[in-house]
Design a protein around this motif. Structure first.
Motif, mmCIF file in Angstrom:
data_model
loop_
_atom_site.group_PDB
_atom_site.id
_atom_site.type_symbol
_atom_site.label_atom_id
_atom_site.label_comp_id
_atom_site.label_asym_id
_atom_site.label_seq_id
_atom_site.Cartn_x
_atom_site.Cartn_y
_atom_site.Cartn_z
ATOM 1 N N GLU A 130 9.998 -18.603 27.297
ATOM 2 C CA GLU A 130 9.528 -19.512 28.346
ATOM 3 C C GLU A 130 8.339 -20.350 27.864
ATOM 4 O O GLU A 130 7.752 -20.087 26.812
ATOM 5 C CB GLU A 130 9.135 -18.709 29.588
ATOM 6 N N SER A 131 7.977 -21.346 28.645
ATOM 7 C CA SER A 131 6.862 -22.224 28.297
ATOM 8 C C SER A 131 5.555 -21.442 28.221
ATOM 9 O O SER A 131 5.356 -20.447 28.914
ATOM 10 C CB SER A 131 6.727 -23.336 29.341
ATOM 11 N N LYS A 132 4.665 -21.945 27.368
ATOM 12 C CA LYS A 132 3.332 -21.379 27.209
ATOM 13 C C LYS A 132 2.315 -22.473 27.517
ATOM 14 O O LYS A 132 2.672 -23.639 27.696
ATOM 15 C CB LYS A 132 3.154 -20.845 25.783
ATOM 16 N N LEU A 133 1.049 -22.082 27.566
ATOM 17 C CA LEU A 133 0.006 -23.056 27.855
ATOM 18 C C LEU A 133 -1.234 -22.702 27.050
ATOM 19 O O LEU A 133 -1.663 -21.544 27.049
ATOM 20 C CB LEU A 133 -0.335 -23.042 29.351
ATOM 21 N N VAL A 134 -1.798 -23.688 26.346
ATOM 22 C CA VAL A 134 -3.096 -23.493 25.691
ATOM 23 C C VAL A 134 -4.147 -24.266 26.476
ATOM 24 O O VAL A 134 -3.916 -25.402 26.905
ATOM 25 C CB VAL A 134 -3.085 -23.949 24.210
ATOM 26 N N ILE A 135 -5.287 -23.622 26.672
ATOM 27 C CA ILE A 135 -6.412 -24.222 27.383
ATOM 28 C C ILE A 135 -7.608 -24.171 26.450
ATOM 29 O O ILE A 135 -8.042 -23.090 26.042
ATOM 30 C CB ILE A 135 -6.723 -23.469 28.689
ATOM 31 N N ALA A 143 -5.977 -29.142 27.934
ATOM 32 C CA ALA A 143 -4.904 -28.158 28.034
ATOM 33 C C ALA A 143 -3.613 -28.815 27.573
ATOM 34 O O ALA A 143 -3.457 -30.040 27.685
ATOM 35 C CB ALA A 143 -4.760 -27.655 29.466
ATOM 36 N N ALA A 144 -2.688 -28.020 27.060
ATOM 37 C CA ALA A 144 -1.407 -28.562 26.593
ATOM 38 C C ALA A 144 -0.316 -27.521 26.808
ATOM 39 O O ALA A 144 -0.480 -26.358 26.413
ATOM 40 C CB ALA A 144 -1.479 -28.948 25.118
ATOM 41 N N PRO A 145 0.799 -27.905 27.423
ATOM 42 C CA PRO A 145 1.941 -27.002 27.530
ATOM 43 C C PRO A 145 2.664 -26.895 26.198
ATOM 44 O O PRO A 145 2.586 -27.811 25.368
ATOM 45 C CB PRO A 145 2.814 -27.673 28.592
ATOM 46 N N VAL A 146 3.359 -25.784 26.012
ATOM 47 C CA VAL A 146 4.082 -25.527 24.766
ATOM 48 C C VAL A 146 5.515 -25.141 25.122
ATOM 49 O O VAL A 146 5.735 -24.159 25.841
ATOM 50 C CB VAL A 146 3.416 -24.386 23.965
ATOM 51 N N HIS A 147 6.477 -25.930 24.635
ATOM 52 C CA HIS A 147 7.885 -25.691 24.953
ATOM 53 C C HIS A 147 8.661 -25.464 23.650
ATOM 54 O O HIS A 147 8.624 -26.316 22.749
ATOM 55 C CB HIS A 147 8.487 -26.883 25.690
ATOM 56 N N ASP A 148 9.364 -24.350 23.557
ATOM 57 C CA ASP A 148 10.252 -24.101 22.421
ATOM 58 C C ASP A 148 11.659 -24.535 22.814
ATOM 59 O O ASP A 148 12.249 -24.007 23.761
ATOM 60 C CB ASP A 148 10.215 -22.624 22.027
ATOM 61 N N THR A 149 12.187 -25.513 22.080
ATOM 62 C CA THR A 149 13.478 -26.109 22.403
ATOM 63 C C THR A 149 14.448 -25.867 21.248
ATOM 64 O O THR A 149 14.032 -25.474 20.143
ATOM 65 C CB THR A 149 13.340 -27.629 22.637
ATOM 66 N N GLY A 245 -5.907 -21.225 36.846
ATOM 67 C CA GLY A 245 -4.889 -20.904 37.836
ATOM 68 C C GLY A 245 -4.148 -22.145 38.308
ATOM 69 O O GLY A 245 -2.923 -22.120 38.487
ATOM 70 N N ASN A 246 -4.880 -23.244 38.528
ATOM 71 C CA ASN A 246 -4.228 -24.500 38.908
ATOM 72 C C ASN A 246 -3.236 -24.946 37.844
ATOM 73 O O ASN A 246 -2.107 -25.360 38.140
ATOM 74 C CB ASN A 246 -5.275 -25.596 39.110
ATOM 75 N N LEU A 247 -3.660 -24.885 36.577
ATOM 76 C CA LEU A 247 -2.788 -25.310 35.476
ATOM 77 C C LEU A 247 -1.570 -24.396 35.353
ATOM 78 O O LEU A 247 -0.474 -24.846 35.004
ATOM 79 C CB LEU A 247 -3.579 -25.337 34.170
ATOM 80 N N ALA A 248 -1.755 -23.103 35.647
ATOM 81 C CA ALA A 248 -0.621 -22.176 35.612
ATOM 82 C C ALA A 248 0.430 -22.574 36.650
ATOM 83 O O ALA A 248 1.638 -22.546 36.371
ATOM 84 C CB ALA A 248 -1.107 -20.750 35.858
ATOM 85 N N LEU A 249 -0.014 -22.954 37.838
ATOM 86 C CA LEU A 249 0.942 -23.360 38.873
ATOM 87 C C LEU A 249 1.615 -24.688 38.533
ATOM 88 O O LEU A 249 2.771 -24.921 38.910
ATOM 89 C CB LEU A 249 0.216 -23.460 40.216
ATOM 90 N N GLY A 256 3.001 -17.127 28.657
ATOM 91 C CA GLY A 256 1.603 -16.761 28.425
ATOM 92 C C GLY A 256 0.672 -17.959 28.415
ATOM 93 O O GLY A 256 1.070 -19.079 28.086
ATOM 94 N N ILE A 257 -0.572 -17.698 28.803
ATOM 95 C CA ILE A 257 -1.654 -18.687 28.771
ATOM 96 C C ILE A 257 -2.641 -18.237 27.700
ATOM 97 O O ILE A 257 -2.994 -17.048 27.630
ATOM 98 C CB ILE A 257 -2.354 -18.772 30.139
ATOM 99 N N TYR A 258 -3.130 -19.179 26.884
ATOM 100 C CA TYR A 258 -3.996 -18.847 25.758
ATOM 101 C C TYR A 258 -5.260 -19.695 25.812
ATOM 102 O O TYR A 258 -5.192 -20.930 25.776
ATOM 103 C CB TYR A 258 -3.241 -19.067 24.441
ATOM 104 N N LEU A 259 -6.405 -19.046 25.933
ATOM 105 C CA LEU A 259 -7.692 -19.718 25.919
ATOM 106 C C LEU A 259 -8.155 -19.871 24.480
ATOM 107 O O LEU A 259 -8.159 -18.892 23.714
ATOM 108 C CB LEU A 259 -8.731 -18.910 26.704
ATOM 109 N N VAL A 260 -8.553 -21.090 24.101
ATOM 110 C CA VAL A 260 -8.997 -21.362 22.728
ATOM 111 C C VAL A 260 -10.294 -22.172 22.792
ATOM 112 O O VAL A 260 -10.657 -22.723 23.825
ATOM 113 C CB VAL A 260 -7.923 -22.123 21.923
ATOM 114 N N GLY A 261 -10.987 -22.253 21.656
ATOM 115 C CA GLY A 261 -12.198 -23.065 21.575
ATOM 116 C C GLY A 261 -13.461 -22.230 21.531
ATOM 117 O O GLY A 261 -13.494 -21.076 21.973
#
Length: 322
Positions: A130-135, A143-149, A245-249, A256-261
């Motif tokens: 499923e899609s992932k998200l980096v923040i 933030a950027a969504p991550v899609h494996d296609t 949480g807003n970005l997750a919705l 998964g959501i991944y915090l970076v920086g």
């Protein structure tokens, strides 16, 4: 066949890091850091690196930049440099070139970060397909969504840090108004960044009638001795949880959501004790739905380099060159 040689770089506002990779594996011993102020643009940095490393022409070169990328060209937000694919090929001799926003590079790094560099902050199911998200929380916010296609990994660019700052209560409305007095528009990045933490501290001091300023590093170092520093970090983490949480919705990152920086890593030890989880799940009737998302903290300062290498590996694979 041996893995192809790639040259990867991560260009920030102050420093540029450069490394060699064999396929999607960055060689740690080749990582070097250069001060941007010592160079007129990126090309001399890469030329110096190749000379120091006695680097042959790589098959591919990828640069991650702290700024927007469009049509193969990047303009750095805090540096008078511009980078495009043609000049990157000229500077490196590579046959393939790619330029990514730094959050896109972090997205391509997912799955290539060592397990011991990734810590779970909020438990939840992880569906790898499923899609992932980096923040990213650092000098700025994004933030950027991550899609494996079936055709490879897609990490769309975004400028999420310039969306409106959310307001949940009276105190956050006052903070929003405080930010507006200096910026005219209260954006997420005006609070959720290194400078943003300083702004939260200044707001609390102003509300107390004792205007005071501290640098972000000073605020973090005074958490145990300065109640205002502790209050600033607590407010920061509360808003970070709300925004995550807003970005997750919005993106539904069931992978998964991944915090970076750098700022996210500095906040890492305090996320649980200052109730990041509670703010993340505080979505009214959708509070239960928030249990579908896991949140992890990435503690790898070189993840963008790994993401560049992984992206190049996909490019040359699709081109049939490996």
């Amino acid at each position: 066949m041996s893995d192809p040689l790639f040259l990867v770089a991560d260009v920030g506002g102050t420093n540029t890091r450069v490394a060699l990779a064999e396929g999607d594996r960055v060689r740690p011993e080749t990582i070097r850091r250069y001060a941007n102020s010592d160079h007129a643009n990126l090309a001399p940095v890469l030329a110096r690196y190749r000379e120091e490393q006695a680097c042959p022409e790589p098959l591919g070169a990828c640069v991650a930049v702290a700024g927007p990328v469009a049509d193969g060209r990047a303009e750095l937000t805090n540096l008078d440099w511009s980078i495009d694919a043609t000049r990157l090929i000229e500077a490196t001799g590579a046959r393939h070139a790619a330029i990514l926003n730094d959050l896109q590079a972090q997205g391509h790094a997912l799955g290539h970060v060592p397990a011991d560099k990734c810590r779970t902050v909020i438990e939840g199911p992880v569906l790898p397909q499923e899609s992932k998200l980096v923040i990213g929380v650092g000098t700025g916010f994004n933030a950027a969504p991550v899609h494996d296609t079936p055709h490879g990994r897609l990490v769309p660019a975004s400028e999420a840090g310039h969306a409106n700052l959310p307001v949940r209560n009276e105190a956050e409305l006052r903070l929003c108004n405080f930010v507006s007095t200096t910026h005219g528009f209260p954006a997420i990045e005006d609070v959720l960044s290194g400078r943003g933490l300083e702004r939260v501290y200044r707001w609390l001091a102003t509300e107390a009638g004792t205007p005071d300023d501290l640098r972000a590093a000073e605020i973090m170092s005074q958490l145990d001795s300065n109640p205002r520093a502790e209050a600033a970090v607590r407010q920061f983490i509360r808003i970070l949880g709300t925004v995550a949480g807003n970005l997750a919705l919005i993106h539904l990152p069931l992978g998964g959501i991944y915090l970076v920086g750098g700022v996210a890593r500095a906040m890492g030890p305090y996320l649980e004790v200052m109730n990041f989880d509670g703010a993340f799940r505080d979505k009214g009737r959708f509070a239960g739905f928030m249990s579908n998302f896991s949140v992890s903290l990435v503690n790898d300062d070189f993840a963008a380099l790994a993401g560049g290498a992984a992206h190049l590996q996909e490019i040359v694979t699709r081109a049939g060159e490996i």
